[in-house]
Motif scaffolding. Structure first.
Motif, PDB file in Angstrom:
ATOM      1  N   ILE A 286       0.913  -1.091  -0.177  1.00  0.00           N
ATOM      2  CA  ILE A 286       0.040  -0.169  -0.099  1.00  0.00           C
ATOM      3  C   ILE A 286       0.822   1.153   0.009  1.00  0.00           C
ATOM      4  O   ILE A 286       0.414   2.240  -0.727  1.00  0.00           O
ATOM      5  CB  ILE A 286      -1.223  -0.027   1.135  1.00  0.00           C
ATOM      6  N   GLN A 287       2.057   1.194   0.535  1.00  0.00           N
ATOM      7  CA  GLN A 287       2.815   2.310   0.606  1.00  0.00           C
ATOM      8  C   GLN A 287       3.443   2.693  -0.575  1.00  0.00           C
ATOM      9  O   GLN A 287       3.508   3.971  -1.041  1.00  0.00           O
ATOM     10  CB  GLN A 287       4.259   2.241   1.561  1.00  0.00           C
ATOM     11  N   LYS A 288       3.566   1.564  -1.420  1.00  0.00           N
ATOM     12  CA  LYS A 288       4.102   1.799  -2.894  1.00  0.00           C
ATOM     13  C   LYS A 288       3.255   2.669  -3.744  1.00  0.00           C
ATOM     14  O   LYS A 288       3.366   3.421  -4.487  1.00  0.00           O
ATOM     15  CB  LYS A 288       4.768   0.586  -3.379  1.00  0.00           C
ATOM     16  N   ILE A 289       1.952   1.976  -3.690  1.00  0.00           N
ATOM     17  CA  ILE A 289       0.821   2.411  -4.328  1.00  0.00           C
ATOM     18  C   ILE A 289       0.449   3.786  -3.847  1.00  0.00           C
ATOM     19  O   ILE A 289       0.356   4.662  -5.035  1.00  0.00           O
ATOM     20  CB  ILE A 289      -0.533   1.534  -4.075  1.00  0.00           C
ATOM     21  N   VAL A 290       0.443   4.172  -2.656  1.00  0.00           N
ATOM     22  CA  VAL A 290       0.179   5.754  -2.395  1.00  0.00           C
ATOM     23  C   VAL A 290       1.265   6.556  -3.177  1.00  0.00           C
ATOM     24  O   VAL A 290       0.929   7.579  -3.425  1.00  0.00           O
ATOM     25  CB  VAL A 290       0.013   5.744  -0.707  1.00  0.00           C
ATOM     26  N   ALA A 291       2.605   6.045  -2.851  1.00  0.00           N
ATOM     27  CA  ALA A 291       3.671   6.901  -3.437  1.00  0.00           C
ATOM     28  C   ALA A 291       3.375   7.094  -4.800  1.00  0.00           C
ATOM     29  O   ALA A 291       3.422   8.230  -5.217  1.00  0.00           O
ATOM     30  CB  ALA A 291       4.954   6.049  -3.170  1.00  0.00           C
ATOM     31  N   PHE A 292       3.018   6.009  -5.461  1.00  0.00           N
ATOM     32  CA  PHE A 292       2.945   6.253  -7.186  1.00  0.00           C
ATOM     33  C   PHE A 292       1.589   6.951  -7.468  1.00  0.00           C
ATOM     34  O   PHE A 292       1.432   7.272  -8.636  1.00  0.00           O
ATOM     35  CB  PHE A 292       3.049   4.940  -7.790  1.00  0.00           C
ATOM     36  N   GLU A 293       0.816   7.251  -6.577  1.00  0.00           N
ATOM     37  CA  GLU A 293      -0.276   8.058  -6.683  1.00  0.00           C
ATOM     38  C   GLU A 293       0.096   9.520  -6.422  1.00  0.00           C
ATOM     39  O   GLU A 293      -0.872  10.325  -6.247  1.00  0.00           O
ATOM     40  CB  GLU A 293      -1.502   7.606  -5.701  1.00  0.00           C
ATOM     41  N   ASN A 294       1.129   9.929  -6.683  1.00  0.00           N
ATOM     42  CA  ASN A 294       1.809  11.374  -6.478  1.00  0.00           C
ATOM     43  C   ASN A 294       1.414  11.968  -5.006  1.00  0.00           C
ATOM     44  O   ASN A 294       1.201  12.994  -4.810  1.00  0.00           O
ATOM     45  CB  ASN A 294       0.960  12.034  -7.582  1.00  0.00           C
ATOM     46  N   ALA A 295       1.725  10.879  -4.221  1.00  0.00           N
ATOM     47  CA  ALA A 295       1.450  11.257  -2.696  1.00  0.00           C
ATOM     48  C   ALA A 295       2.552  12.476  -2.263  1.00  0.00           C
ATOM     49  O   ALA A 295       2.045  13.537  -1.598  1.00  0.00           O
ATOM     50  CB  ALA A 295       1.602  10.218  -1.645  1.00  0.00           C
ATOM     51  N   LEU A 319       3.904  15.182   7.940  1.00  0.00           N
ATOM     52  CA  LEU A 319       5.117  14.335   8.018  1.00  0.00           C
ATOM     53  C   LEU A 319       5.059  13.153   8.417  1.00  0.00           C
ATOM     54  O   LEU A 319       6.002  12.147   8.267  1.00  0.00           O
ATOM     55  CB  LEU A 319       6.045  15.435   8.852  1.00  0.00           C
ATOM     56  N   LEU A 320       4.165  12.744   9.469  1.00  0.00           N
ATOM     57  CA  LEU A 320       3.802  11.252   9.854  1.00  0.00           C
ATOM     58  C   LEU A 320       3.654  10.363   8.739  1.00  0.00           C
ATOM     59  O   LEU A 320       4.175   9.271   8.491  1.00  0.00           O
ATOM     60  CB  LEU A 320       2.873  11.402  10.956  1.00  0.00           C
ATOM     61  N   LEU A 321       2.874  11.023   7.825  1.00  0.00           N
ATOM     62  CA  LEU A 321       2.416  10.110   6.715  1.00  0.00           C
ATOM     63  C   LEU A 321       3.510   9.831   5.871  1.00  0.00           C
ATOM     64  O   LEU A 321       3.819   8.766   5.201  1.00  0.00           O
ATOM     65  CB  LEU A 321       1.326  10.800   5.848  1.00  0.00           C
ATOM     66  N   LEU A 322       4.603  10.960   5.604  1.00  0.00           N
ATOM     67  CA  LEU A 322       5.657  10.940   4.903  1.00  0.00           C
ATOM     68  C   LEU A 322       6.626   9.709   5.510  1.00  0.00           C
ATOM     69  O   LEU A 322       7.273   9.083   4.728  1.00  0.00           O
ATOM     70  CB  LEU A 322       6.391  11.980   4.764  1.00  0.00           C
ATOM     71  N   LEU A 323       6.648   9.762   6.689  1.00  0.00           N
ATOM     72  CA  LEU A 323       7.541   8.778   7.496  1.00  0.00           C
ATOM     73  C   LEU A 323       7.208   7.346   7.263  1.00  0.00           C
ATOM     74  O   LEU A 323       7.776   6.277   7.065  1.00  0.00           O
ATOM     75  CB  LEU A 323       7.732   9.282   8.744  1.00  0.00           C
ATOM     76  N   ASN A 324       5.564   7.275   7.328  1.00  0.00           N
ATOM     77  CA  ASN A 324       5.239   5.807   6.943  1.00  0.00           C
ATOM     78  C   ASN A 324       5.737   5.257   5.673  1.00  0.00           C
ATOM     79  O   ASN A 324       5.844   4.011   5.579  1.00  0.00           O
ATOM     80  CB  ASN A 324       3.806   6.119   7.287  1.00  0.00           C
ATOM     81  N   LEU A 325       5.682   6.222   4.623  1.00  0.00           N
ATOM     82  CA  LEU A 325       5.859   6.091   3.340  1.00  0.00           C
ATOM     83  C   LEU A 325       7.324   5.589   3.044  1.00  0.00           C
ATOM     84  O   LEU A 325       7.591   4.828   2.269  1.00  0.00           O
ATOM     85  CB  LEU A 325       5.287   6.942   2.380  1.00  0.00           C
ATOM     86  N   LEU A 326       8.249   6.281   3.799  1.00  0.00           N
ATOM     87  CA  LEU A 326       9.463   5.990   3.452  1.00  0.00           C
ATOM     88  C   LEU A 326      10.306   5.304   4.348  1.00  0.00           C
ATOM     89  O   LEU A 326      11.466   4.607   3.890  1.00  0.00           O
ATOM     90  CB  LEU A 326      10.351   7.409   3.629  1.00  0.00           C
ATOM     91  N   LYS A 327       9.986   5.015   5.479  1.00  0.00           N
ATOM     92  CA  LYS A 327      10.660   4.256   6.709  1.00  0.00           C
ATOM     93  C   LYS A 327      10.861   2.690   6.214  1.00  0.00           C
ATOM     94  O   LYS A 327       9.683   2.161   5.737  1.00  0.00           O
ATOM     95  CB  LYS A 327      10.189   4.097   7.974  1.00  0.00           C
ATOM     96  N   ASN A 329      11.254   1.107   3.431  1.00  0.00           N
ATOM     97  CA  ASN A 329      10.688   1.074   2.052  1.00  0.00           C
ATOM     98  C   ASN A 329      11.786   1.526   1.055  1.00  0.00           C
ATOM     99  O   ASN A 329      11.777   2.873   0.553  1.00  0.00           O
ATOM    100  CB  ASN A 329       9.281   1.644   1.734  1.00  0.00           C
ATOM    101  N   SER A 330      12.754   0.926   0.519  1.00  0.00           N
ATOM    102  CA  SER A 330      13.691   1.241  -0.393  1.00  0.00           C
ATOM    103  C   SER A 330      13.079   1.575  -1.462  1.00  0.00           C
ATOM    104  O   SER A 330      13.622   2.559  -2.157  1.00  0.00           O
ATOM    105  CB  SER A 330      14.651  -0.025  -0.625  1.00  0.00           C
ATOM    106  N   SER A 331      12.058   1.059  -2.258  1.00  0.00           N
ATOM    107  CA  SER A 331      11.549   1.538  -3.482  1.00  0.00           C
ATOM    108  C   SER A 331      10.954   3.020  -3.421  1.00  0.00           C
ATOM    109  O   SER A 331      11.241   3.754  -4.371  1.00  0.00           O
ATOM    110  CB  SER A 331      10.296   0.513  -3.658  1.00  0.00           C
ATOM    111  N   ASN A 332      10.243   3.414  -2.209  1.00  0.00           N
ATOM    112  CA  ASN A 332       9.788   4.694  -1.951  1.00  0.00           C
ATOM    113  C   ASN A 332      10.917   5.508  -1.860  1.00  0.00           C
ATOM    114  O   ASN A 332      11.027   6.777  -2.214  1.00  0.00           O
ATOM    115  CB  ASN A 332       8.705   4.764  -0.985  1.00  0.00           C
ATOM    116  N   GLN A 333      11.959   5.195  -1.241  1.00  0.00           N
ATOM    117  CA  GLN A 333      12.898   6.048  -0.877  1.00  0.00           C
ATOM    118  C   GLN A 333      13.868   6.325  -2.207  1.00  0.00           C
ATOM    119  O   GLN A 333      14.133   7.464  -2.488  1.00  0.00           O
ATOM    120  CB  GLN A 333      13.933   5.252  -0.007  1.00  0.00           C
ATOM    121  N   ASN A 334      13.855   5.187  -2.939  1.00  0.00           N
ATOM    122  CA  ASN A 334      14.457   5.613  -4.430  1.00  0.00           C
ATOM    123  C   ASN A 334      13.551   6.591  -5.133  1.00  0.00           C
ATOM    124  O   ASN A 334      14.018   7.529  -5.987  1.00  0.00           O
ATOM    125  CB  ASN A 334      14.481   4.351  -5.249  1.00  0.00           C
ATOM    126  N   PHE A 335      12.282   6.418  -5.085  1.00  0.00           N
ATOM    127  CA  PHE A 335      11.384   7.261  -5.749  1.00  0.00           C
ATOM    128  C   PHE A 335      11.342   8.503  -5.496  1.00  0.00           C
ATOM    129  O   PHE A 335      11.195   9.610  -5.980  1.00  0.00           O
ATOM    130  CB  PHE A 335       9.798   6.414  -5.721  1.00  0.00           C
TER     131      PHE A 335
END
Length: 1042
Positions: A286-295, A319-327, A329-335
């Motif tokens: 879900i973190q990847k999907i949210v990130a690729f939805e231009n979050a 900021l809390l949501l950004l931490l959830n998406l990046l912590k 999660n190497s794919s989101n970090q690279n994105f």
């Protein structure tokens, strides 16, 4: 607003035959108002709702009976219905009422009761409420009431009372266990949480319910969307994993939730942030999907709109949501990095000169922003991703901005501590960032390096504990894989570089190492150990450091001073834990002398060190001292393993004997195991950052735990091994080193060959491209030649027509004619030479044909195969030469054609300018003759090419015959080798037989001699031969006589 009496009858048809009952109904309404004044609106409505069947004409008699039974009979007695009964009646009303307004009123009443009667409403009304969501999609008001009711029974958090007077309904009198409800304690809160989880399980038993809720979120109506968002958030809080699974498989499920961030109503957008926080917890998909939805883009825009670090609670939620998406999660970090979002973080950390009066929200926001930076460069990430993010942070100026905060004044302590930790991880392992950090100076007079200022805080016992830990972590990260920085720190301790007028990092470390504060001792020892980590050169350089202990006494080495403090630890008065100081010094010594035989020799050279270690290990001390015993055992084991046997009294073998006599091998290994068994060891081994609840628990360093893990097994084996086993191991090591060297050489050879192959491939590609270009060029030239031929034919026709008109200008064209005559003479000579060469080539081809016929006529014998191969080779060489001559002849012919074209061009130019050219009949005859010769030469050349082609085909046949002859020769040679082998074997067998016969003759001769010596008559071979001859003669004579 309280409902009016007329609202009861709004939209309801009244039967014409029931007009007489209006007075009765009016009396009932008056009664309901009186009852409401005494017992509240809810019970009066519920009481009235039992008997609202009067509008249906077919049940008029029933209305009368229920009215008198309910009003005159049942309620007159004063009994009150319980909450469960009331809720049951409301549920029946929701299920059976056909009018939308009735169901809406009942759902509204259930909503009012859902907080106090959570259990009853949840167990009885949930199915009805879900059915409302499915069937009454057209009415947003009833949907909002149903969603609010479900939220009240599922949510575990205490909600504020609603201010809407329309929804404020006087509660029913409480009966039973609900009468006196006090402030819930922990047990009550736990029961409430369990209740919310149970209702959530019931709701999500059918995944379609969650899908239905996602569909309702598409409604733009505020009264539907907002309670839907809150309900889904409560479901995720109670049963996050199950709800996440349903949303993940739902078509466009995550996309619908992402649309909440684009809602213009801030309430929905803000609650959408809370929903996405719960949705993205612990689910990488879900973190990847949210990130690729231009979050990332949307969240950063919201943060900017809200004022970045100066913003409110919305910035914190983003900021809390950004931490959830990046912590983690190497794919989101690279994105995030590839999307250039790191550059957008830089303005967050722009602070002014006046940093006083930071609000609590700003501190929280900036703290989360620093954590977001740390997530991108965390040591637990892959090294490649971390290095890439570190590079981006330096290039965009983010590191410089963080260093500005680090050196600024008025920054709150917790922000300063987190900034130090953030800078630490941004520079950890990055040489460029470490070099920049070394160049940062504090804004002081005179300017001092930032490292020195930080170390001053670390060894200052008045600074907060967490700040000192952060400075230590920063120093460790600065030296991590930074041999240049390690050399600079150690150089500040050497006598040649010490500046008496300034404070250096080395002086601060030595001051902390020998201070009376145990925490300063530990931090300085660990910091100095990191300056020696994996750096043999600095370990040897540090042996040169000399310390002046007191006036009048000679200086002692740093190594000796550390051992002196270690041995006199109990006698020195210190603030804090004495064990902490000794542990720090032992970790420093173990790191210093490990993998450094020279340092081991210096340590053993002091006669007091080994007896001190053995005494510490062999004693029976308390629990606090066990760790010290284990570290002493580790230090002594390092002295054994890295000993080069340069000291006669402390060789490996003698130290082992000493351990066996004084301590015992088993006891030594047991004491060594105390280190890894300590409870704080595993905690320090988890991550590089030194995080401790209290100063007393600050005992182990992360890098030292790696060293212990590496050396424990090695030392245990070294103690139990005999000298013979050590010799064998050394031999094996040498063999392995040789093998490694050979493997390295082969690897280098393979690399060179690969490089050569790559070069050849590139050359092949280049030559292929050149060949293609040449083919294209040849094609173009052929087309140009054809064009020139066509132009020549046109010119010849034109010249034939203009012959008569140009005959009058012979005198003026004599110069041109003379010029063409000379050129024609030259062309004739060249043609004669070419004809001679052509005749010569024909002669050579005839010779070669004769030679080929001769080769074909010769028998294919083995002895002639090699000669034929030689002749064939010569023939190939001559054919190549012949081909070269043909090529040169073709070149000359082309040159001749070019000159002819130039000549014709001049003639055309002369005719166009009015000057008569050499177009006299004589010239035309010469040109015709020249053309005929050229055509004949071209024909001869074509024929020569055909003959060459036939020669090549003959050569191919000869090569095939040669190949067959060569194979025949090889077969015959093989057979010959076999025959020679058989002949050799036969000769060998004959020699063996001759040897046997000679031995046999020798034996016969010896036996005959023995018989003669014994007096026996023995006939020699000669006598036997003579007798045989006599017998033969007698037989012949007898035959003659007969």
């Amino acid at each position: 607003m309280r409902r009016s009496t007329a609202a009861v009858f709004r939209g309801r048809p009244v039967n014409v035959h029931s007009v007489r009952k209006i007075a009765i109904v009016s009396s009932f309404i008056l009664f309901s108002h009186n009852y409401q004044a005494r017992h509240g609106e809810e019970e009066s409505l519920c009481f009235f709702s039992e008997d609202r069947r009067f509008e249906y004409g077919s049940q008029r008699s029933s209305v009368k009976m229920n009215f008198f039974r309910g009003v005159m009979g049942g309620q007159a007695a004063g009994s009150q219905p319980s909450g469960a009964e009331t809720i049951q009646k409301l549920c029946d009303r929701v299920a059976s009422s056909t009018l939308l307004e009735d169901r809406r009123d009942a759902v509204r009443a259930l909503k009012s009761l859902s907080k106090k009667y959570r259990m009853e409403v949840g167990t009885q009304a949930m199915d009805h409420l879900i059915n409302i969501l499915q069937t009454d999609r057209s009415d947003s008001e009833i949907l909002g009431y149903a969603l609010d009711t479900l939220y009240n029974i599922i949510c575990n958090d205490e909600e504020e009372e609603q201010d809407d007077s329309e929804d404020a309904v006087t509660p029913l009198p409480v009966s039973g266990k609900h009468k006196n409800v006090s402030v819930p304690d922990e047990n009550a809160q736990k029961q409430a949480d369990d209740l919310g989880a149970q209702f959530t399980d019931k709701f999500i038993q059918d995944p379609e319910h969650v899908t239905l809720l996602l569909t309702l979120l598409e409604e733009f109506d505020f009264h539907v969307r907002w309670p839907g968002v809150k309900l889904l958030t409560a479901l995720l809080k109670n049963q996050g994993v199950q709800v996440q699974g349903v949303i993940l498989v739902s078509p466009m499920g995550v996309s619908r939730l992402m649309d909440l961030l684009a809602d213009s109503r801030e309430v929905i957008r803000n609650d959408g942030l809370l929903l996405l926080q719960q949705l993205t917890k612990g689910n990488a998909a879900i973190q990847k999907i949210v990130a690729f939805e231009n979050a990332f883009e949307r969240l950063l825009d919201i943060i900017t709109e809200e004022g970045s670090s100066d913003g409110g609670i919305v910035v914190e939620d983003c900021l809390l949501l950004l931490l959830n998406l990046l912590k983690n999660n190497s794919s989101n970090q690279n994105f995030f990095k590839e999307g250039s979002y790191i550059q957008r973080m830089k303005p967050w950390f722009e602070v002014g000169d006046d940093n006083s009066g930071w609000s609590a929200q700003k501190v929280t926001n900036l703290h989360l922003m620093l954590q977001l930076v740390r997530v991108m460069v965390s040591p637990v990430n892959s090294p490649g991703a971390t290095a890439s993010c570190q590079k981006s942070m330096y290039q965009c100026g983010l590191l410089q901005q963080l260093c500005t905060i680090l050196m600024a004044t008025g920054v709150p302590a917790d922000i300063l501590t987190e900034t130090i930790n953030t800078v630490s991880e941004v520079i950890r392992g990055s040489q460029v960032n470490q070099d920049y950090f070394a160049s940062v100076n504090a804004p002081s007079n005179p300017p001092r390096p930032a490292i020195v200022v930080l170390l001053m805080s670390m060894v200052n016992e008045r600074q907060p504990f967490v700040l000192r830990c952060a400075v230590l972590y920063c120093f460790q990260c600065f030296l991590y894989k930074n041999q240049k920085g390690q050399g600079e720190i150690v150089a500040t301790l050497l006598p040649s570089t010490i500046d008496a007028n300034s404070i250096s990092a080395g002086q601060l470390l030595c001051g902390g190492l020998f201070s009376a504060d145990s925490l300063s001792n530990w931090c300085a020892a660990v910091a100095l150990a990191h300056a020696l980590q994996d750096n043999l050169t600095q370990k040897e350089q540090l042996l040169r450091v000399q310390l002046a202990t007191s006036l009048g006494k000679p200086p002692v080495s740093l190594l000796q001073q550390c051992t002196n403090i270690l041995s006199q630890g109990d006698k020195i008065i210190r603030r804090g834990s004495k064990v902490q100081t000794r542990v720090g010094l032992l970790m420093l010594l173990c790191t210093w002398i490990s993998n450094c035989p020279i340092a081991v020799t210096h340590f053993l050279h002091n006669q007091e060190n080994v007896p001190f270690l053995t005494a510490q290990i062999s004693e029976n001390l308390g629990e606090d001292e066990r760790l010290v015993q284990g570290l002493c055992a580790l230090l002594l084991g390092i002295c054994i393993y890295y000993n080069d046997n340069s000291l006669e009294n402390y060789t490996k073998e003698k130290l082992k004997q000493l351990i066996e006599k004084r301590i015992g091998k088993e006891n030594f290994v047991e004491k060594l195991g105390f280190i890894t068994k300590h409870e704080l060891y595993s905690r320090a081994a988890q991550k590089p950052q030194p995080v401790f609840p209290s100063p007393e628990q600050m005992l182990f360093d992360h890098e030292f735990t790696k060293l212990v893990k590496e050396l424990e097994g090695i030392i245990t084996k070294a103690v139990h091994k005999s000298s013979e086993e050590e010799k064998k191991e050394e031999e094996v090591k040498k063999t392995l080193e040789q093998h490694d060297n050979i493997v390295t050489q082969y690897k280098e050879l393979i690399r060179e060959q690969d490089a050569h192959i790559q070069e050849l491939k590139e050359q092949v590609l280049s030559m292929t491209s050149q060949n293609e270009q040449m083919q294209v060029t040849i094609t173009q030239q052929l087309s140009q030649i054809q064009q020139h031929k066509d132009q020549y034919n046109i010119l010849k026709l034109k010249l034939g027509k203009d012959t008569q008109s140009q005959s009058n200008s012979q005198a003026d064209g004599s110069q041109v004619n003379g010029l063409q005559t000379e050129e024609l003479t030259q062309l004739k000579d060249e043609l004669e030479e070419l004809r001679k060469q052509h005749t010569l080539l024909k002669t050579q081809l005839g010779d070669k044909d004769a030679l080929i016929d001769t080769l074909r006529s010769e028998p294919t014998q083995t002895t002639e195969g090699s000669a034929r191969g030689t002749e064939n080779t010569e023939l190939l060489k001559e054919l190549e030469a012949l081909r070269g001559q043909i090529q040169s002849q073709s070149t000359e012919i082309n040159h001749l054609k070019t000159e002819r074209q130039e000549l014709l061009g001049r003639a055309e130019a002369g005719s166009s300018d009015g000057v008569p050219s050499s177009n006299s009949p004589v010239d035309f005859a010469k040109i015709a003759e020249l053309e005929s010769r050229l055509a004949a030469q071209t024909t001869d050349m074509e024929r020569l090419k055909e003959e060459t082609k036939r020669s090549l085909e003959s050569r191919a046949d000869l090569e095939q015959q040669l190949a067959s002859a060569t194979s025949t020769v090889a077969i015959l040679q093989t057979e010959k080798a076999k025959l020679q082998t058989e002949v050799q074997e036969s000769k060998k067998e004959q020699d063996d037989l001759l040897m046997l016969l000679a031995d046999q003759d020798q034996k016969i001769h010896s036996l005959k001699q023995k018989l003669k010596n014994l007096g026996e008559t023995v006939e020699d071979e000669d006598d036997l031969d003579a007798r045989d001859q006599t017998d033969d003669d007698d037989e012949e004579e007898e035959e003659d006589e007969d």
